[in-house]
Design an enzyme around this catalytic site. Sequence first.
Site, PDB file in Angstrom:
ATOM      1  N   PRO A 127       0.824  -1.215   0.000  1.00  0.00           N
ATOM      2  CG  PRO A 127      -0.843  -1.595   1.577  1.00  0.00           C
ATOM      3  CD  PRO A 127       0.484  -2.120   1.108  1.00  0.00           C
ATOM      4  CD  GLU A 128       3.530   2.788  -4.179  1.00  0.00           C
ATOM      5  OE1 GLU A 128       3.413   3.904  -4.722  1.00  0.00           O
ATOM      6  OE2 GLU A 128       4.166   1.858  -4.716  1.00  0.00           O
ATOM      7  CG  HIS A 179      -3.660 -13.911   7.149  1.00  0.00           C
ATOM      8  ND1 HIS A 179      -2.521 -14.484   7.676  1.00  0.00           N
ATOM      9  CD2 HIS A 179      -3.982 -14.635   6.027  1.00  0.00           C
ATOM     10  CE1 HIS A 179      -2.151 -15.505   6.900  1.00  0.00           C
ATOM     11  NE2 HIS A 179      -3.015 -15.610   5.908  1.00  0.00           N
TER      12      HIS A 179
END
Length: 270
Positions: free
Chosen positions: A2-3, A91
């Site tokens: 993720p940016e 997760h």
Amino acid sequence: MPELPEVETSRRGISPHIVNQKVSNVILRHHQLRWPIPENLLALIKDQVLLNIDRRAKYLLLRFESGTLLIHLGMSGSLRICELNTPAQKHDHVDLQFEHCLLRYTDPRRFGAILWLGDSPEDSSLLSILGPEPLSDEFTAEMLYVQAKNRKLPVKQFIMEQKVVTGVGNIYATEALFKAGISPIRAANNINLKRYQLLVDAIKETLTEAIKQGGTTLKDFVGGDGKPGYFQQTLHVYGKTGELCPSCKEPLTSVKLAARNSVYCSHCQR
């Protein structure tokens, strides 16, 4: 990974559901991400109202009266708003429970972070080193040009340095350089002010458009509503080695820069 646009998409997606809401519980299913999660996190924020959620670079900053909680999505993390009592999957490592919903942190690789920064977050080692935000007025061509004067490294590596400008990651650096017509391997100190203006404009336009599209989903990322981003449908060169350049129709090439694959057009980008 993720940016900036993905992190901003997450911030905008989760904020309406939990800002001004009180934390009722914290559930830790795994205590170790990139760094240990504070064992006393429940005591720190239980019954605290979430005042706001800010973003600094690729970090989310959850502001409480008692201090700031930092969340970093790492390589594969995501945040989702879920109904109370939604069963956890493999997760799903952390839940922040509010009155009407919960904020769930999911991270298959567990390389993200959840850290308590207290009441002076900007003085922390993670935030104090950061340069200007790329969408702010502080990020200018003049600033880049001055900082690049004695820098011989490739321009792509230069604009990905967090001390220079925050949050310009691999995907968006690749796309912005293509839009500006600048080769990623050109030395940072071999670019004039006029071309740096083209690059600054391209970075701002690329990031703004990516945020509008909800970010880029290449594998793991989903927004706060669990939906993927759609900017990948408009990528021009990233991940397209050997395909034809959308401008000149010559094959795109690639080069390794700092262990990252950089795709570009050797005809259009100089």
